[in-house]
Design a protein around this motif. Structure first.
Motif, short mmCIF file in Angstrom:
data_model
loop_
_atom_site.label_atom_id
_atom_site.label_comp_id
_atom_site.label_asym_id
_atom_site.label_seq_id
_atom_site.Cartn_x
_atom_site.Cartn_y
_atom_site.Cartn_z
N ALA A 86 0.85 -1.19 0.00
CA ALA A 86 0.00 0.00 0.00
C ALA A 86 0.88 1.23 0.00
O ALA A 86 1.89 1.29 0.71
N VAL A 87 0.51 2.24 -0.81
CA VAL A 87 1.31 3.46 -0.90
C VAL A 87 0.43 4.67 -0.63
O VAL A 87 -0.77 4.65 -0.89
N ASP A 88 1.04 5.72 -0.12
CA ASP A 88 0.29 6.95 0.16
C ASP A 88 1.27 8.10 0.27
O ASP A 88 2.49 7.91 0.40
N ALA A 89 0.72 9.32 0.22
CA ALA A 89 1.52 10.53 0.34
C ALA A 89 0.83 11.50 1.28
O ALA A 89 -0.37 11.38 1.56
N ALA A 90 1.59 12.46 1.78
CA ALA A 90 1.04 13.52 2.63
C ALA A 90 1.69 14.83 2.23
O ALA A 90 2.88 14.86 1.89
N CYS A 91 0.92 15.91 2.26
CA CYS A 91 1.45 17.21 1.86
C CYS A 91 0.86 18.29 2.76
O CYS A 91 -0.36 18.37 2.94
N SER A 92 1.73 19.10 3.32
CA SER A 92 1.29 20.21 4.16
C SER A 92 1.20 21.46 3.31
O SER A 92 2.18 22.16 3.09
N LEU A 130 3.60 5.28 -6.19
CA LEU A 130 3.21 4.14 -7.03
C LEU A 130 4.37 3.65 -7.89
O LEU A 130 4.63 2.45 -7.97
N VAL A 131 5.08 4.58 -8.52
CA VAL A 131 6.20 4.17 -9.38
C VAL A 131 7.30 3.54 -8.55
O VAL A 131 7.91 2.53 -8.95
N HIS A 132 7.58 4.13 -7.40
CA HIS A 132 8.58 3.56 -6.49
C HIS A 132 8.20 2.13 -6.12
O HIS A 132 9.04 1.22 -6.16
N GLY A 133 6.93 1.93 -5.79
CA GLY A 133 6.46 0.60 -5.43
C GLY A 133 6.55 -0.38 -6.59
O GLY A 133 6.97 -1.54 -6.41
N LEU A 134 6.17 0.05 -7.77
CA LEU A 134 6.26 -0.81 -8.95
C LEU A 134 7.69 -1.25 -9.22
O LEU A 134 7.96 -2.42 -9.51
N ILE A 179 10.57 13.19 -10.61
CA ILE A 179 9.44 12.94 -11.51
C ILE A 179 9.95 12.48 -12.86
O ILE A 179 9.41 11.53 -13.46
N ASP A 180 10.99 13.13 -13.37
CA ASP A 180 11.55 12.76 -14.67
C ASP A 180 12.08 11.33 -14.65
O ASP A 180 11.86 10.56 -15.59
N ARG A 181 12.74 10.93 -13.56
CA ARG A 181 13.24 9.57 -13.45
C ARG A 181 12.10 8.56 -13.40
O ARG A 181 12.18 7.47 -13.98
N ALA A 182 11.02 8.93 -12.70
CA ALA A 182 9.86 8.04 -12.61
C ALA A 182 9.21 7.85 -13.97
O ALA A 182 8.84 6.72 -14.35
#
Length: 213
Positions: A86-92, A130-134, A179-182
């Motif tokens: 499971a993947v998720d993000a958080a942003c302040s 998601l890309v990191h997980g894949l 982002i470019d690497r992903a």
């Protein structure tokens, strides 16, 4: 009293695989077996048909109670009981300080964490997670699925493009390099991992949630 209808059990991963005509026989194959994959069906024909398909295509696509994995013959249904990432993000803020991570759904063990990044957005974090997980699952040769609660991120991954409207600046230059690497990884790699939508309303917060709501 009406007679209990017989169920048939398909085992994709267990001590033995195949179709079994009772829960007792199925349980012998899956009880205590790490990562067991199985499901009950109302008819032998349906169970045999399912056995010829991929496990995740049978139990994981619709994301509802019927297609989730049971913890037992009449057990509770939740993807938290199965092997998945499971993947998720958080942003302040939006944009703001962003971070993302991946955890094993069943144990809650954190597998990777990245951040904090300045001047990011939640959608960018969900995409990168998601890309990191894949990439990680492919590197490990793992067949488990990956869950995300972000419709936008899932669509961006399928399009192989981070469709953010955020503009690059001096503060988030490192983030845009990531982002470019992903995007490059998505263009240059094939993968078989199933990307599934986490149903927050039915199952609660995704296991990778940062708990800041």
């Amino acid at each position: 009293m009406s007679k209990k209808k017989q169920k048939f059990y398909t085992v994709w991963k267990g001590r033995e695989t195949g179709v079994f005509p009772s829960w007792e026989e199925c349980k012998l194959q899956v009880s205590g077996f790490d990562g067991a994959q199985y499901k009950s069906f109302d008819s032998e024909e349906e169970a045999k048909r399912a056995s010829r398909q991929n496990y995740w295509s049978v139990v994981g696509e619709r994301g509802d109670k019927k297609n989730a994995v049971s913890s037992g013959e009449n057990g509770s249904f939740t993807p938290k009981n199965i092997e998945s990432l499971a993947v998720d993000a958080a942003c302040s803020g939006n944009p703001g300080v962003m971070e993302y991570r991946g955890v094993y759904s069943r144990t809650g063990e954190q597998i990777f964490y990245q951040g904090p990044f300045r001047q990011g957005t939640n959608n960018i974090g969900e995409f990168l997670a998601l890309v990191h997980g894949l990439a990680l699952l492919k590197q490990q040769g793992s067949s488990i699925p990956i869950y995300s609660d972000s419709v936008s991120a899932i669509s961006w991954v399928k399009a192989k493009k981070c469709k953010t409207k955020l503009e690059e600046n001096d503060e988030n230059h490192d983030l845009f390099e990531l982002i470019d690497r992903a995007e490059t990884w998505l263009r240059e790699n094939d993968y078989t991992t199933q990307i599934l939508k986490w149903n927050t309303k039915a199952w609660g917060e995704i296991p990778a949630d940062f708990g800041r709501k």
